[in-house]
Design a protein around this motif. Sequence first.
Motif, mmCIF file in Angstrom:
data_model
loop_
_atom_site.group_PDB
_atom_site.id
_atom_site.type_symbol
_atom_site.label_atom_id
_atom_site.label_comp_id
_atom_site.label_asym_id
_atom_site.label_seq_id
_atom_site.Cartn_x
_atom_site.Cartn_y
_atom_site.Cartn_z
ATOM 1 N N LEU A 161 48.531 50.516 44.112
ATOM 2 C CA LEU A 161 49.013 49.354 43.361
ATOM 3 C C LEU A 161 48.231 48.103 43.744
ATOM 4 C CD1 LEU A 161 52.871 49.961 43.448
ATOM 5 C CD2 LEU A 161 51.172 50.808 41.817
ATOM 6 N N GLY A 162 48.072 47.206 42.789
ATOM 7 C CA GLY A 162 47.285 46.012 43.048
ATOM 8 C C GLY A 162 47.844 44.785 42.377
ATOM 9 N N PHE A 163 47.059 43.722 42.420
ATOM 10 C CA PHE A 163 47.475 42.447 41.845
ATOM 11 C C PHE A 163 46.258 41.739 41.270
ATOM 12 C CE2 PHE A 163 48.352 37.811 42.506
ATOM 13 C CZ PHE A 163 49.322 37.692 41.522
ATOM 14 N N ALA A 164 46.374 41.291 40.014
ATOM 15 C CA ALA A 164 45.322 40.485 39.390
ATOM 16 C C ALA A 164 45.741 39.026 39.497
ATOM 17 C CB ALA A 164 45.150 40.887 37.925
ATOM 18 N N LYS A 165 44.933 38.222 40.174
ATOM 19 C CA LYS A 165 45.286 36.816 40.394
ATOM 20 C C LYS A 165 45.305 36.048 39.079
ATOM 21 C CE LYS A 165 43.437 36.590 45.096
ATOM 22 N NZ LYS A 165 42.433 35.949 45.988
ATOM 23 N N ASN A 166 45.948 34.893 39.131
ATOM 24 C CA ASN A 166 46.050 34.036 37.950
ATOM 25 C C ASN A 166 44.751 33.246 37.785
ATOM 26 O OD1 ASN A 166 47.137 32.867 35.712
ATOM 27 N ND2 ASN A 166 48.407 31.389 36.811
ATOM 28 N N SER A 167 43.688 33.987 37.483
ATOM 29 C CA SER A 167 42.349 33.391 37.363
ATOM 30 C C SER A 167 41.680 33.942 36.115
ATOM 31 C CB SER A 167 41.508 33.742 38.601
ATOM 32 O OG SER A 167 40.144 33.505 38.366
ATOM 33 N N TRP A 168 40.851 33.122 35.483
ATOM 34 C CA TRP A 168 40.191 33.557 34.258
ATOM 35 C C TRP A 168 39.012 34.484 34.518
ATOM 36 C CZ3 TRP A 168 42.013 32.997 29.464
ATOM 37 C CH2 TRP A 168 43.016 32.053 29.252
ATOM 38 N N ASP A 169 38.409 34.393 35.705
ATOM 39 C CA ASP A 169 37.167 35.157 35.896
ATOM 40 C C ASP A 169 37.015 35.733 37.303
ATOM 41 O OD1 ASP A 169 36.783 32.804 37.259
ATOM 42 O OD2 ASP A 169 35.184 32.059 35.961
ATOM 43 N N ASP A 170 38.129 35.942 37.988
ATOM 44 C CA ASP A 170 38.094 36.464 39.363
ATOM 45 C C ASP A 170 37.407 37.842 39.401
ATOM 46 O OD1 ASP A 170 38.679 36.095 42.057
ATOM 47 O OD2 ASP A 170 40.506 37.302 41.926
ATOM 48 N N PHE A 202 50.908 42.554 38.225
ATOM 49 C CA PHE A 202 50.829 43.716 39.105
ATOM 50 C C PHE A 202 50.012 44.775 38.384
ATOM 51 C CE2 PHE A 202 54.799 41.951 40.888
ATOM 52 C CZ PHE A 202 54.340 41.805 42.182
ATOM 53 N N MET A 203 49.172 45.456 39.121
ATOM 54 C CA MET A 203 48.253 46.403 38.489
ATOM 55 C C MET A 203 48.557 47.841 38.907
ATOM 56 S SD MET A 203 46.537 44.424 36.602
ATOM 57 C CE MET A 203 45.330 45.607 36.027
ATOM 58 N N PHE A 204 48.612 48.702 37.899
ATOM 59 C CA PHE A 204 48.863 50.125 38.116
ATOM 60 C C PHE A 204 47.621 50.901 37.670
ATOM 61 C CE2 PHE A 204 52.760 47.925 37.041
ATOM 62 C CZ PHE A 204 53.677 48.374 37.989
ATOM 63 N N PRO A 205 46.826 51.420 38.597
ATOM 64 C CA PRO A 205 45.668 52.213 38.193
ATOM 65 C C PRO A 205 46.124 53.491 37.495
ATOM 66 C CG PRO A 205 45.542 51.608 40.519
ATOM 67 C CD PRO A 205 46.922 51.287 40.061
ATOM 68 N N ILE A 206 45.479 53.836 36.402
ATOM 69 C CA ILE A 206 45.754 55.080 35.683
ATOM 70 C C ILE A 206 44.655 56.068 36.053
ATOM 71 C CG2 ILE A 206 46.042 56.147 33.414
ATOM 72 C CD1 ILE A 206 46.760 53.228 32.435
ATOM 73 N N ILE A 207 45.053 57.185 36.649
ATOM 74 C CA ILE A 207 44.093 58.149 37.203
ATOM 75 C C ILE A 207 44.229 59.478 36.469
ATOM 76 C CG2 ILE A 207 43.363 59.334 39.323
ATOM 77 C CD1 ILE A 207 44.679 56.977 40.864
ATOM 78 N N HIS A 215 46.652 40.822 50.283
ATOM 79 C CA HIS A 215 46.395 39.474 50.819
ATOM 80 C C HIS A 215 47.044 38.360 49.993
ATOM 81 C CE1 HIS A 215 43.022 41.893 52.579
ATOM 82 N NE2 HIS A 215 43.451 41.254 53.656
ATOM 83 N N THR A 216 48.008 38.729 49.143
ATOM 84 C CA THR A 216 48.768 37.711 48.394
ATOM 85 C C THR A 216 50.240 37.867 48.754
ATOM 86 O OG1 THR A 216 47.169 37.907 46.558
ATOM 87 C CG2 THR A 216 49.238 36.748 46.099
ATOM 88 N N ASN A 268 35.709 50.807 37.224
ATOM 89 C CA ASN A 268 37.165 50.950 37.340
ATOM 90 C C ASN A 268 37.585 51.204 38.788
ATOM 91 O OD1 ASN A 268 37.636 50.575 34.623
ATOM 92 N ND2 ASN A 268 37.825 52.739 34.148
ATOM 93 N N ARG A 269 36.833 52.053 39.470
ATOM 94 C CA ARG A 269 37.170 52.359 40.861
ATOM 95 C C ARG A 269 37.049 51.101 41.733
ATOM 96 N NH1 ARG A 269 33.555 55.785 41.666
ATOM 97 N NH2 ARG A 269 32.175 54.650 43.079
ATOM 98 N N LEU A 270 35.981 50.335 41.534
ATOM 99 C CA LEU A 270 35.814 49.084 42.283
ATOM 100 C C LEU A 270 36.916 48.094 41.942
ATOM 101 C CD1 LEU A 270 31.952 48.467 42.110
ATOM 102 C CD2 LEU A 270 33.302 48.914 44.164
ATOM 103 N N SER A 271 37.296 48.057 40.667
ATOM 104 C CA SER A 271 38.359 47.132 40.227
ATOM 105 C C SER A 271 39.685 47.500 40.877
ATOM 106 C CB SER A 271 38.502 47.164 38.704
ATOM 107 O OG SER A 271 37.311 46.768 38.083
ATOM 108 N N ALA A 272 39.988 48.794 40.961
ATOM 109 C CA ALA A 272 41.238 49.242 41.581
ATOM 110 C C ALA A 272 41.289 48.799 43.045
ATOM 111 C CB ALA A 272 41.362 50.761 41.475
ATOM 112 N N ARG A 273 40.176 48.964 43.739
ATOM 113 C CA ARG A 273 40.124 48.522 45.147
ATOM 114 C C ARG A 273 40.272 47.003 45.240
ATOM 115 N NH1 ARG A 273 34.901 52.111 47.100
ATOM 116 N NH2 ARG A 273 35.968 54.145 47.192
ATOM 117 N N PHE A 274 39.612 46.287 44.326
ATOM 118 C CA PHE A 274 39.680 44.830 44.297
ATOM 119 C C PHE A 274 41.119 44.357 44.089
ATOM 120 C CE2 PHE A 274 39.402 40.827 41.847
ATOM 121 C CZ PHE A 274 38.624 40.059 42.716
ATOM 122 N N PHE A 275 41.812 44.954 43.107
ATOM 123 C CA PHE A 275 43.202 44.585 42.843
ATOM 124 C C PHE A 275 44.100 44.919 44.036
ATOM 125 C CE2 PHE A 275 42.207 45.383 38.111
ATOM 126 C CZ PHE A 275 41.985 44.032 37.875
#
Length: 581
Positions: free
Chosen positions: A150-159, A196-201, A127-128, A114-121
């Motif tokens: 805050l983050g962003f999940a791209k419009n990709s099936w397996d990013d 748009f991604m909102f990490p829940i902490i 960069h978008t 989850n922590r890695l995913s939050a940084r990834f998003f």
Amino acid sequence: MIPESFINELKYQCYIEDIVGGYVNLKRAGRNLKGLCPFHSEKTPSFTVYPENGSYYCFGCGSGGDVITFIRNIENLDYVEAVRFLAAKVGMTVPEEETDNGTAKLKTRILEANRLSARFFHENLIHTPQALAYIRDRGLTDRTIRHFGLGFAKNSWDDLHHFLRSKGYSDEELYQAALISKGRNGSYYDQFRNRFMFPIIDVRGNVIGFGGRVLDDSKPKYLNSADTPVFKKSRNLFALNFAKNTKERSLILGEGYMDVIAMHQAGFTNAVATLGTSLTADQARMISQYAKEVIIAYDSDSAGQTATKRALSLFEETGIKVRILSIPDAKDPDEYIKRFGATRFKLLLEGCSNAIEFELAKAKANFDLETADGKVGYLKEAAKVLAGIRSPVEIDVYAAKIAGETEVSKEAVKLQVQDYMKKSFYRKQREEHRDLHLAGFEKNDRVNPQRRIYPKAARAEEGLISAVMKNPDFMKELSLQLTPEEFVTDFNRKIYEVLSSRLKEGKSIDLMALSSVFDSDQMGRISAILAAFHDINHTREEVADYVRVLKEEKRKLSVQDVKQMDSEQLKQYIEGLKKNK
């Protein structure tokens, strides 16, 4: 597993009355302490702490156990996490090499993913340009974007899937974390796409889940992580990790992520929100642990008003002071702050009504006070509202106000209130009596369902369990008189086997020692047995009587079983008896 020597040492450092007292307002009741149960809503204390044997039990909901069980339930932790939590409180360190188990490892892996995913998003958002421009257009500053991660999940099936697999995570781990979903053909794909991604902490700083919002009008507008081993929507709040550090004595309860973020950016850092669901009893109790007052700031539409009414009933059970924010000329706090600014919003907060005023205003809106029928209807509804007030002074003040609005005497209003109070009192007495009767042993008995079928045998078994736990010396004699196979109910047999085995090995059989063997529900049942026999000092004669009753019940069951056997089963049964002679 954690060494027993460590648990024994921890036991002498963690007094149950001190640990539980950090969550529950306990009052002395003889040798014990009582308070309002933190695990269900009640107004009459039925939650009891027994310092003598280090246990607690609620006669209302059947929750019980030792200090480890309490922390497991109140903090939503597993056994090892609860031990670590308690150890940290008293300055002890759990031997790490001994604590690894499958569940603990999986939780650790999910939190890391989850922590890695939050940084990834978050990197995706930075960069978008299109996504970043959109979120800035919503009025959020770069500082706020960083603050909430805050983050962003791209419009990709397996990013995200490919990224996390490259970091060494398996498909099963990511599926358990609800970061990926499984298709019909067995393939995996990202759970969050083009959002748009909102990490829940959580309050300990762990990323436990995510909320995702679409950029367009597609449905669903919001998508939240499913419950996982580290995340339960009903037991967490968005932004509580920040709000718990505020200097304010109140929390503002918003309806969604953007409302809360907008309030924080405007300087109202005590705002929190539920996670895609209506407010739950667990969340209401959580808020009451961190604040003396809650301000409900839900949307001004009909759905928001309905949600406000539901929240009021939940907060009423916690005893926390409640006020309701009315938002004129805007549908939610985010829109109001954008239109009128933080200063106007602060004035709005300072002038918001309390729960009674909100309920009276809602009732009044349903009647025409220019007519006699309207006045009578309003008086009845208003009296029901006032019947829930405990303070006579408050009742007097509101009764005078209602009397002025309806042109009747204050005394008439108060008589109507008293009538509803009497009806409410007797109704609650019946409900509490019913709940007390059904709690623990009877209601939805998942722990020992056989108890309902064999009540006499079960009571004898429980007497024996209590006797041994109070006086372990009884076990030496009992082991010569009674085998585990002579127990009728499976759960009580398991307890007896564990007690017997541990005593033979020279180990402790107090509740804290049993916490690693039994789950939270089972610990609650063992605690219930101890509570039922708390004031009874078992004698050898009583123990002998328990054994006699149990053997008689077992014999009766054996006779019934024989009567139901067919000829072949009866033949095998007789051959078995001959072999055992």
